[in-house]
Design a protein around this motif. Structure first.
Motif, PDB file in Angstrom:
ATOM      1  N   ILE A 103       0.810  -1.200   0.013  1.00 49.02           N
ATOM      2  CA  ILE A 103       0.030   0.051   0.014  1.00 49.02           C
ATOM      3  C   ILE A 103       0.749   1.017  -0.097  1.00 49.02           C
ATOM      4  O   ILE A 103       0.662   2.250  -0.759  1.00 49.02           O
ATOM      5  CB  ILE A 103      -0.939   0.132   1.210  1.00 49.02           C
ATOM      6  CG1 ILE A 103      -1.913  -1.154   1.181  1.00 49.02           C
ATOM      7  CG2 ILE A 103      -1.547   1.323   1.531  1.00 49.02           C
ATOM      8  CD1 ILE A 103      -3.157  -0.770   0.574  1.00 49.02           C
ATOM      9  N   ARG A 105       3.468   1.674  -1.314  1.00 51.85           N
ATOM     10  CA  ARG A 105       4.410   1.959  -2.566  1.00 51.85           C
ATOM     11  C   ARG A 105       3.336   2.236  -3.824  1.00 51.85           C
ATOM     12  O   ARG A 105       3.959   2.668  -4.870  1.00 51.85           O
ATOM     13  CB  ARG A 105       5.321   0.611  -2.854  1.00 51.85           C
ATOM     14  CG  ARG A 105       6.313   0.557  -2.086  1.00 51.85           C
ATOM     15  CD  ARG A 105       6.880  -0.974  -1.819  1.00 51.85           C
ATOM     16  NE  ARG A 105       7.019  -1.475  -3.507  1.00 51.85           N
ATOM     17  CZ  ARG A 105       7.376  -2.806  -3.390  1.00 51.85           C
ATOM     18  NH1 ARG A 105       7.551  -3.473  -2.260  1.00 51.85           N
ATOM     19  NH2 ARG A 105       7.414  -3.134  -4.589  1.00 51.85           N
ATOM     20  N   LEU A 114      -7.929   3.725  -3.177  1.00 49.27           N
ATOM     21  CA  LEU A 114      -8.138   2.376  -3.001  1.00 49.27           C
ATOM     22  C   LEU A 114      -8.763   2.121  -1.346  1.00 49.27           C
ATOM     23  O   LEU A 114      -9.490   1.521  -0.961  1.00 49.27           O
ATOM     24  CB  LEU A 114      -7.013   1.566  -2.858  1.00 49.27           C
ATOM     25  CG  LEU A 114      -6.856   0.050  -3.062  1.00 49.27           C
ATOM     26  CD1 LEU A 114      -6.948  -0.300  -4.681  1.00 49.27           C
ATOM     27  CD2 LEU A 114      -5.682  -0.482  -2.482  1.00 49.27           C
ATOM     28  N   LEU A 115      -8.097   3.099  -0.638  1.00 50.61           N
ATOM     29  CA  LEU A 115      -8.481   3.001   0.740  1.00 50.61           C
ATOM     30  C   LEU A 115      -9.715   3.464   1.095  1.00 50.61           C
ATOM     31  O   LEU A 115     -10.652   3.270   1.841  1.00 50.61           O
ATOM     32  CB  LEU A 115      -7.346   4.131   1.592  1.00 50.61           C
ATOM     33  CG  LEU A 115      -6.026   3.382   1.746  1.00 50.61           C
ATOM     34  CD1 LEU A 115      -5.027   4.327   2.393  1.00 50.61           C
ATOM     35  CD2 LEU A 115      -6.010   2.003   2.382  1.00 50.61           C
ATOM     36  N   VAL A 117     -12.200   3.546  -0.843  1.00 50.13           N
ATOM     37  CA  VAL A 117     -13.290   2.639  -1.295  1.00 50.13           C
ATOM     38  C   VAL A 117     -13.338   1.121  -0.544  1.00 50.13           C
ATOM     39  O   VAL A 117     -14.422   0.560  -0.070  1.00 50.13           O
ATOM     40  CB  VAL A 117     -13.190   2.051  -2.748  1.00 50.13           C
ATOM     41  CG1 VAL A 117     -14.063   0.945  -3.256  1.00 50.13           C
ATOM     42  CG2 VAL A 117     -13.623   3.211  -3.830  1.00 50.13           C
ATOM     43  N   ALA A 118     -12.064   0.550  -0.332  1.00 51.05           N
ATOM     44  CA  ALA A 118     -12.015  -0.761   0.255  1.00 51.05           C
ATOM     45  C   ALA A 118     -11.936  -0.668   1.835  1.00 51.05           C
ATOM     46  O   ALA A 118     -12.314  -1.572   2.482  1.00 51.05           O
ATOM     47  CB  ALA A 118     -10.680  -1.662  -0.205  1.00 51.05           C
ATOM     48  N   LEU A 119     -11.620   0.482   2.424  1.00 55.94           N
ATOM     49  CA  LEU A 119     -11.416   0.570   3.636  1.00 55.94           C
ATOM     50  C   LEU A 119     -12.585   1.245   4.379  1.00 55.94           C
ATOM     51  O   LEU A 119     -13.057   0.836   5.339  1.00 55.94           O
ATOM     52  CB  LEU A 119     -10.024   1.220   4.302  1.00 55.94           C
ATOM     53  CG  LEU A 119      -9.911   1.331   5.703  1.00 55.94           C
ATOM     54  CD1 LEU A 119      -9.742   0.080   6.331  1.00 55.94           C
ATOM     55  CD2 LEU A 119      -8.318   2.116   5.919  1.00 55.94           C
ATOM     56  N   TYR A 124     -18.050   4.818  -5.256  1.00 56.54           N
ATOM     57  CA  TYR A 124     -17.191   5.664  -6.104  1.00 56.54           C
ATOM     58  C   TYR A 124     -17.584   6.887  -6.096  1.00 56.54           C
ATOM     59  O   TYR A 124     -16.812   8.010  -6.329  1.00 56.54           O
ATOM     60  CB  TYR A 124     -17.492   4.917  -7.675  1.00 56.54           C
ATOM     61  CG  TYR A 124     -16.881   3.561  -7.895  1.00 56.54           C
ATOM     62  CD1 TYR A 124     -16.261   2.947  -6.720  1.00 56.54           C
ATOM     63  CD2 TYR A 124     -17.346   2.662  -8.805  1.00 56.54           C
ATOM     64  CE1 TYR A 124     -15.824   1.660  -6.774  1.00 56.54           C
ATOM     65  CE2 TYR A 124     -16.970   1.562  -9.093  1.00 56.54           C
ATOM     66  CZ  TYR A 124     -16.092   0.785  -7.968  1.00 56.54           C
ATOM     67  OH  TYR A 124     -15.723  -0.451  -8.400  1.00 56.54           O
ATOM     68  N   LEU A 142      -8.674   3.227  -9.121  1.00 57.67           N
ATOM     69  CA  LEU A 142      -8.859   2.197  -8.405  1.00 57.67           C
ATOM     70  C   LEU A 142      -8.318   0.930  -9.250  1.00 57.67           C
ATOM     71  O   LEU A 142      -7.728   0.122  -8.550  1.00 57.67           O
ATOM     72  CB  LEU A 142     -10.282   2.242  -7.964  1.00 57.67           C
ATOM     73  CG  LEU A 142     -10.670   0.974  -7.215  1.00 57.67           C
ATOM     74  CD1 LEU A 142     -10.442   1.036  -5.869  1.00 57.67           C
ATOM     75  CD2 LEU A 142     -12.330   0.859  -7.156  1.00 57.67           C
ATOM     76  N   SER A 143      -8.835   0.899 -10.643  1.00 57.93           N
ATOM     77  CA  SER A 143      -8.431  -0.017 -11.175  1.00 57.93           C
ATOM     78  C   SER A 143      -6.934  -0.259 -11.401  1.00 57.93           C
ATOM     79  O   SER A 143      -6.384  -1.263 -11.334  1.00 57.93           O
ATOM     80  CB  SER A 143      -9.023   0.160 -12.705  1.00 57.93           C
ATOM     81  OG  SER A 143      -8.614  -0.929 -13.685  1.00 57.93           O
ATOM     82  N   TRP A 146      -5.223  -1.352  -8.040  1.00 61.87           N
ATOM     83  CA  TRP A 146      -5.537  -2.383  -7.479  1.00 61.87           C
ATOM     84  C   TRP A 146      -4.689  -3.414  -8.388  1.00 61.87           C
ATOM     85  O   TRP A 146      -4.124  -4.456  -8.062  1.00 61.87           O
ATOM     86  CB  TRP A 146      -6.972  -2.788  -8.011  1.00 61.87           C
ATOM     87  CG  TRP A 146      -7.670  -4.153  -7.635  1.00 61.87           C
ATOM     88  CD1 TRP A 146      -8.410  -4.998  -8.306  1.00 61.87           C
ATOM     89  CD2 TRP A 146      -7.268  -5.099  -6.613  1.00 61.87           C
ATOM     90  NE1 TRP A 146      -8.437  -6.207  -8.136  1.00 61.87           N
ATOM     91  CE2 TRP A 146      -7.920  -6.283  -6.906  1.00 61.87           C
ATOM     92  CE3 TRP A 146      -6.542  -4.735  -5.443  1.00 61.87           C
ATOM     93  CZ2 TRP A 146      -7.935  -7.468  -5.827  1.00 61.87           C
ATOM     94  CZ3 TRP A 146      -6.713  -5.885  -4.518  1.00 61.87           C
ATOM     95  CH2 TRP A 146      -7.276  -7.082  -4.726  1.00 61.87           C
ATOM     96  N   LEU A 149      -1.239  -3.107  -6.965  1.00 62.05           N
ATOM     97  CA  LEU A 149      -0.980  -3.981  -5.889  1.00 62.05           C
ATOM     98  C   LEU A 149      -1.074  -5.659  -5.910  1.00 62.05           C
ATOM     99  O   LEU A 149      -0.480  -6.211  -5.622  1.00 62.05           O
ATOM    100  CB  LEU A 149      -2.416  -3.673  -4.898  1.00 62.05           C
ATOM    101  CG  LEU A 149      -2.423  -3.986  -3.440  1.00 62.05           C
ATOM    102  CD1 LEU A 149      -1.356  -3.086  -2.818  1.00 62.05           C
ATOM    103  CD2 LEU A 149      -3.817  -3.415  -2.826  1.00 62.05           C
ATOM    104  N   ARG A 150      -1.853  -5.882  -7.022  1.00 64.52           N
ATOM    105  CA  ARG A 150      -1.929  -7.443  -7.364  1.00 64.52           C
ATOM    106  C   ARG A 150      -0.458  -7.938  -7.723  1.00 64.52           C
ATOM    107  O   ARG A 150      -0.169  -8.777  -7.563  1.00 64.52           O
ATOM    108  CB  ARG A 150      -2.801  -7.586  -8.350  1.00 64.52           C
ATOM    109  CG  ARG A 150      -3.446  -9.066  -8.526  1.00 64.52           C
ATOM    110  CD  ARG A 150      -3.912  -9.182 -10.136  1.00 64.52           C
ATOM    111  NE  ARG A 150      -4.962  -8.384 -10.156  1.00 64.52           N
ATOM    112  CZ  ARG A 150      -6.235  -9.034 -10.186  1.00 64.52           C
ATOM    113  NH1 ARG A 150      -6.293  -9.979  -9.894  1.00 64.52           N
ATOM    114  NH2 ARG A 150      -7.323  -8.002 -10.556  1.00 64.52           N
ATOM    115  N   GLY A 159      -4.732 -15.145 -11.665  1.00 63.78           N
ATOM    116  CA  GLY A 159      -6.119 -15.663 -11.762  1.00 63.78           C
ATOM    117  C   GLY A 159      -7.058 -16.202 -10.883  1.00 63.78           C
ATOM    118  O   GLY A 159      -8.303 -16.700 -10.983  1.00 63.78           O
TER     119      GLY A 159
END
Lengths: 167, 230
Positions: A103, A105, A114-115, A117-119, A124, A142-143, A146, A149-150, A159
């Motif tokens: 997070i 980085r 991201l935070l 929305v997700a936290l 949106y 966000l996209s 994400w 991060l992935r 996958g």
């Protein structure tokens, strides 16, 4: 409750978000403190009946942007660093501190979205309003955040499997 | 975003992880400096607060420790610039202006150079090829490291590169890098030398230049990283 009391009640929420956003304990509380100072002094600008929490997050976002602008010439800089392809991990277990480091980085703009929305469970639309950007910007940040991060958390299979958390 | 059930599930998992990571903050006592109604007149910065605790003396020692060290477990403090990065910057400043003796072993003996440095550092090194980003190898040299490992003097390697305009960058490589969990690129400036550094398992890398912009240097750092981690 008065607006002031409402603000006090929300301080733990602000601290949580600040910790996730700014990382280090004291830096996060500095961010909260600056946010509160500004909120107290600008309270007359808050429109009653609207979401106070959203307003406070907007204030914090502005303070955060200003802080980063002020710090931009300081070194060492960690922001806007490209992410590195991490060597493959031995397990697909995502350790929490890896997530925290990842997070850290992300580009700050992506981290914020991201935070929120997700936290903070913002929609949106709410995140767009808090950050003062169009909703499409929120979605693209966000996209991208994400995806980064992935990629950083190679323990997260591209996958598939869900995050597995170990403490 | 989050348009497929798969992505929804992943976002939900991320959300749960974030809550697990950051929700403990909600239960922490709110520091006094944040509870003060008119914080404008009580602008205590964390440093001042910590100093104040310390000034209270031994009785407050435990509290001071708590104040200074209370962070959630497992999250390291903001990393300081490691010593090897400073030494890399110094080595860059010392050797890169050299006209006649910039390196000990030139690029014409690249194979020997790499084998020699690998042997001395005790790790298989590689001299990345940076022609694609405009730099070619000048050569390299062996340097002493400040820290010694288990009493044995440690060595580091410096590879030097040069572009057509004569601008030089150096790649400093050390073994037995500590804190090898950290693999992010970091940037530091030591005097007028800019350094991108990263640690990859046991090897620490520092790429230095005094003459090119941060963006260009970052581009080269990326190229180096990509080559060393194909």
């Amino acid at each position: 409750m008065s607006d002031a009391e409402d603000i006090v009640v929300l301080i733990p929420r602000l601290r949580r978000y600040a910790r996730a956003l700014a990382g280090e304990h004291n830096a996060a509380d500095d961010l909260v403190q600056d946010t509160l100072e500004r909120a107290w002094s600008k309270l007359h600008l808050y429109r009653r009946g609207t979401d106070l929490r959203a307003w406070l997050f907007t204030v914090m976002h502005n303070v955060y942007v200003n802080q980063r602008r002020a710090a931009r010439n300081n070194v060492p800089l960690d922001e806007d660093m490209p992410e590195l392809a991490q060597p493959a991990r031995e397990t697909d277990t995502l350790v929490l501190r890896d997530l925290d480091a990842a997070i850290r980085r992300l580009a700050p703009e992506q981290r914020e979205v991201l935070l929120l929305v997700a936290l903070e469970d913002m929609s949106y639309g709410e995140a767009a309003e808090a950050l003062g950007v169009p909703i499409g910007t929120v979605m693209s940040r966000l996209s991208r955040g994400w995806e980064k991060l992935r990629a950083m958390l190679s323990g997260l299979p591209a996958g598939g499997k869900q995050l597995k958390i170990v403490k | 975003m989050a348009s497929t059930p798969q992505e929804d599930a992943e976002l939900k998992a991320l959300s749960q992880a974030l809550h697990q990571l950051y929700d403990p903050v909600l239960d922490e006592p709110v520091p006094e400096r944040l509870r003060a109604r008119n914080v404008k007149h009580a602008r205590w910065r964390s440093v001042a607060v910590a100093a104040g605790w310390v000034a209270l003396g031994l009785g407050a020692g435990v509290l001071a420790g708590w104040q200074l060290h209370d962070r959630r477990p497992g999250v390291p403090p903001q990393a300081e610039v490691p010593g090897f990065v400073k030494r890399a910057a110094v080595a860059h400043a010392v050797y890169s202006p050299e006209v006649r003796h910039p390196v000990e072993v030139g690029a014409d003996q690249e194979q020997h150079l790499v084998a020699w440095l690998s042997k001395r550092l005790g790790a298989p090194l590689r001299a990345p090829k940076l022609e694609d980003v405009g730099y070619s190898l000048v050569g390299g040299r062996l340097l002493p490291d400040e820290s010694s490992v288990a009493g044995a003097p440690a060595s580091v390697a410096q590879f030097m590169y040069q572009c057509k305009q004569g601008t030089r960058i150096t790649l400093y490589v050390r073994t037995n890098a500590v804190g090898n969990r950290e693999t992010a690129f970091r940037f530091a400036a030591e005097g007028n030398v800019k350094v991108f550094y990263w640690i990859d398992r046991k090897l620490g890398y520092a790429l230095s230049s005094a003459d090119i912009g941060k963006d260009v240097l970052m581009n080269v750092a990326n190229a180096v990283y990509q080559q060393l981690n194909p």
